[in-house]
Design a protein around this motif. Sequence first.
Motif: not given
Lengths: 450, 77
Positions: A220, A228-229, A269, A275, B1-3, B5, B29, B32, B47, B64-69
């Motif tokens: 993605r 992955g994410l 963050f 976040g 990109m971010l998540l 809710t 996205d 997604y 996303r 708004v939240y992080s989408d870390p690897p």
Amino acid sequence: MRVLIQLRPSAEIVAAVLDPGVTTTPADVADGLPGVVLDPSFTPVAVPRPVPPAGGDPLSMNQSMTFSLAAEDASVLVRGEIADDELAARLPLLSAYRRDVVGVFSDPVIEPNITCGGDPPVGDWHDVERLLDVGGLAEDGLDGAGVALAVLDTGINLEHVVRHLGREAVLDKERSWMPGSVDGTPGAFEVDHGTMCAFDTLVAAPRATLLDLPVLLSRRQGGSALDGLLSDAVAAFAHLRDVLTAQPEESRALVVSNSWGSFSPRWDFPVGHPGNYSDNPAHPFNVIVASLEQDGADILFAAGNCGRDCRDGRCAYPDRPIVGANSHSRVLSVGGVDVRNERVGYSSQGPGRLSQRKPDLCAYTHFSGSKAFGDDAPDSGTSAACPVAAGVVAAVRTRWPATRLTPGQLRVLLRRTAEDRSTVGFDYDYGYGIVATKGIRDALRRKACA
Amino acid sequence: MLLVTVRLPPEATLTDAMEILGLSQEEVDIGYGLVSIDPAHGLYVLRVSEAAARRIDPATGTGVYSDPPIEPFGPPR
């Protein structure tokens, strides 16, 4: 934490410690230290007093000195243990409460051969079978038959798993799932980390049904070829909720094994930001973890490979490396021990960030097993410990669905029956101890008769 | 990109979410999609691009939240 406590008792007691003809015990020297469990096997040791030269600096150790073992000069060391979550409060209070306490010092493990990444295997998966008494579990009908065991990882190569186990294994393609950006067929991915995890789940639960969810292969936008994410894991958990709720309520059983996590705060963050993921139970992934557990799933996460003795080079959290869902109160966070029952040096230590008392327990790792990384390479990392523990959970679920034993009750059972590696119950190295099936089987038999 | 809710009624679609949040197809996205994370409370996640996430009005009840690897924990390196 194990500690050395230095005291300056009366000259009579010091003289007794110094006299080889007199037997002294830790209690003779340090009885009544609140919150300290003294180690009775450690004979008190007299420590000489450094005496500076006449006119010398009384506070410097960097000068020529003599050392006095006279009873009125010497101090005495005893060994004890203080609960990890009370250390910060007790250490300063001890010397204020007892004037004879001179100092409290850590007593680290000095084993020269602590297992680290890159070391050869310690034992093999048959040792793990023996230590978990898998035969005993099977005698009680606890072999994982009919239990769905989801492996969220890099994908499973079932043919490799079967070949190295030397027996059949079951994988359910219909209930498996993959991110939209991943090409492939469940059970037919390249041999890699996910294949190791699948193999290790089947050590204790040979008849469990594998579900393959290759979230770490996602391509993605924003990810890379090697990871992955977290959003892919969110979607995978949403799929698993459908899997779970499609099961008849009276036989609901789903075990979810997660040998992955976030190594760095770089993409997150900051802590305190609404976040944030690492420390925030309101992050969507932490919410869906709680939601799936509430519906009856058993969720296990590896504690991580950021242990102080030999941490993985990718570890970038400056402290408290068990982060996010790996430290969630509704999951079992699994650290690693080798088959000698010693913590592997890379197994992450607590406290956790979402829930302090992490890891919950330890399971076996660093053994020769799947050979997913080559014939001489061990199944290693807390990555292997997590699926080993997940197999034990799946074995229990064979006869104990979530309606009979909720995921929360099962976590308590596993913690209560774990083989304690300290003298004070929970500690940040081993959690409540090493997963042990004898106590689980005894408790389940009692519960079945109740 | 971010998540991001958002709370929506049952059976809500990605189109519903985009409409409520004022998002275009380029900002989301689409592959997604819209994922239900807490059905009991009607909580969903999607996303979106960072620029779009910054534009979303918090008064809509979104987060708004992080989408870390995420990476495998082994073998230790």
